[in-house]
Design an enzyme around this catalytic site. Structure first.
Site, PDB file in Angstrom:
ATOM      1  N   HIS A 164      12.794 -48.152 -63.360  1.00 40.81           N
ATOM      2  CA  HIS A 164      13.003 -47.925 -61.922  1.00 40.81           C
ATOM      3  C   HIS A 164      13.090 -49.273 -61.203  1.00 40.81           C
ATOM      4  O   HIS A 164      12.724 -50.308 -61.767  1.00 40.81           O
ATOM      5  CB  HIS A 164      11.816 -47.136 -61.343  1.00 40.81           C
ATOM      6  N   ASP A 166      11.572 -51.085 -57.627  1.00 40.56           N
ATOM      7  CA  ASP A 166      10.536 -50.880 -56.617  1.00 40.56           C
ATOM      8  C   ASP A 166      11.185 -50.908 -55.235  1.00 40.56           C
ATOM      9  O   ASP A 166      12.211 -51.546 -55.041  1.00 40.56           O
ATOM     10  CB  ASP A 166       9.479 -51.990 -56.680  1.00 40.56           C
ATOM     11  N   ARG A 226      -5.745 -47.554 -68.529  1.00 32.64           N
ATOM     12  CA  ARG A 226      -5.336 -48.837 -67.943  1.00 32.64           C
ATOM     13  C   ARG A 226      -5.204 -48.654 -66.436  1.00 32.64           C
ATOM     14  O   ARG A 226      -4.666 -47.640 -65.969  1.00 32.64           O
ATOM     15  CB  ARG A 226      -3.998 -49.268 -68.544  1.00 32.64           C
TER      16      ARG A 226
END
Ligand code: FE2
Length: 235
Positions: A164, A166, A226
Site C-alpha cells: 500500500h 500511506d 509485534r
C-alpha cells in the site's frame, strides 16, 4: 556561552497538571516536565543523528532509521494501549476516521483514543520533524500529522499488511518491541526498491516517503506479537 545548573542544583518538577488517571502518568508530561520526559523517554543517542557529520542509517533507498525512544517509553506506550484494550477490528469500515472507510485497515488504536494525541504531536514537532528536515532537505511541512496510531501484528489476528501507500508526505514507523524475543518475522518491505527492513530495533524509527516511490508492505509476523507506532505526517 551557555550555563546550566540542572546537574548541580536539581530542578523543579511542575506538578500542577499531573494527571494520575493512567498507568504511566509520566508519559503525558512532555509539556509540563519536558526535561524529565526527555531524560526518561528519549534515546541517549537521539541527538547524534542531528550532528553535521552524523552517519545516518539508510537500510533501503530513502528509508532512514534513527534511535528515538528508550525501551522504557516503548514498554509504557504498549502497556497503556493494551490496558485500554481499544483495538480495532482491522476492517475497512472504521467510524474513527472521517468518511468512515479505511482503505488499508490494521488492528490498531489511535493515539487520540487514549488521550495521547497532543503528546504524540509534540514528539513529532520536537524530535521527528528535525530529523525529517535533516534528511529530506528543503521540505518544510506544517504540523498536520493526521493519523497517529499503534498497530498490533500477531499470527492469530493480523499477521501482515498487503502492499500500500500511506496517506502521507512522509511516514514514521517505530518498533516498540524486540524481534527474536517478543516475536519472530515482521518488518517492512519496499516493493519498488526490492528491499526489506527485517532487523527491527526497539525504540528506533524508520522514516520514508508515504506515496509514489515507497509502495510497501508489512511482512508476516510468524510468532508472538509485534507492536509499532505509526504516523502519517503531512497528508
Ligand atoms: Fe504503511
Amino acid at each position: 556561552m551557555y550555563i546550566t545548573n540542572i546537574k548541580n542544583w536539581g530542578y523543579l518538577v511542575n506538578n500542577e497538571n499531573f494527571d494520575i488517571s493512567h498507568i504511566h502518568n509520566d508519559l503525558w508530561q512532555i509539556f509540563d516536565n519536558e526535561y524529565n520526559w526527555r531524560k526518561r523517554y528519549i534515546h541517549t543517542n537521539y541527538s547524534q543523528s542531528l550532528e553535521p557529520d552524523a552517519l545516518i542509517d539508510m537500510p533501503c533507498n530513502d528509508v532512514v532509521r534513527f534511535p528515538v525512544f528508550t525501551e522504557l517509553f516503548c514498554d509504557h506506550l504498549v502497556e497503556e494501549m493494551e490496558n485500554s484494550g481499544k483495538w480495532s477490528a482491522g476492517k475497512n469500515k472504521d467510524d474513527r476516521i472521517s468518511g468512515g472507510y479505511e482503505n488499508v485497515p490494521t488492528v490498531d488504536i489511535h493515539m487520540n483514543q487514549i488521550g495521547f494525541e497532543d503528546v504524540w504531536l509534540q514528539f513529532i514537532r520536537l524530535y521527528a520533524r528535525p530529523l525529517q528536515r535533516k534528511v529530506f532537505i528543503g521540505y518544510k511541512g506544517e504540523d498536520t500529522s493526521l493519523m497517529n496510531f499503534v498497530v498490533r501484528y500477531k499470527p492469530t489476528e493480523q499477521p501482515l499488511l498487503k502492499p500500500h501507500h500511506d496517506a502521507s508526505t512522509w511516514s514514521i514507523n517505530i518498533a516498540l518491541n524486540r524481534i527474536g524475543v517478543d516475536f519472530t518475522g515482521g518488518g517492512t518491505r519496499f516493493v519498488r526498491q526490492n528491499c526489506s527492513v527485517t532487523d527491527v530495533k526497539k525504540g528506533w524509527m524508520l522514516m520514508h516517503p508515504g506515496r509514489l516511490t515507497h509502495y510497501h508492505e508489512g511482512l508476516e509476523v510468524t510468532s508472538g506479537t509485534r507492536y509499532i507506532a505509526v504516523s502519517f505526517v503531512d497528508p
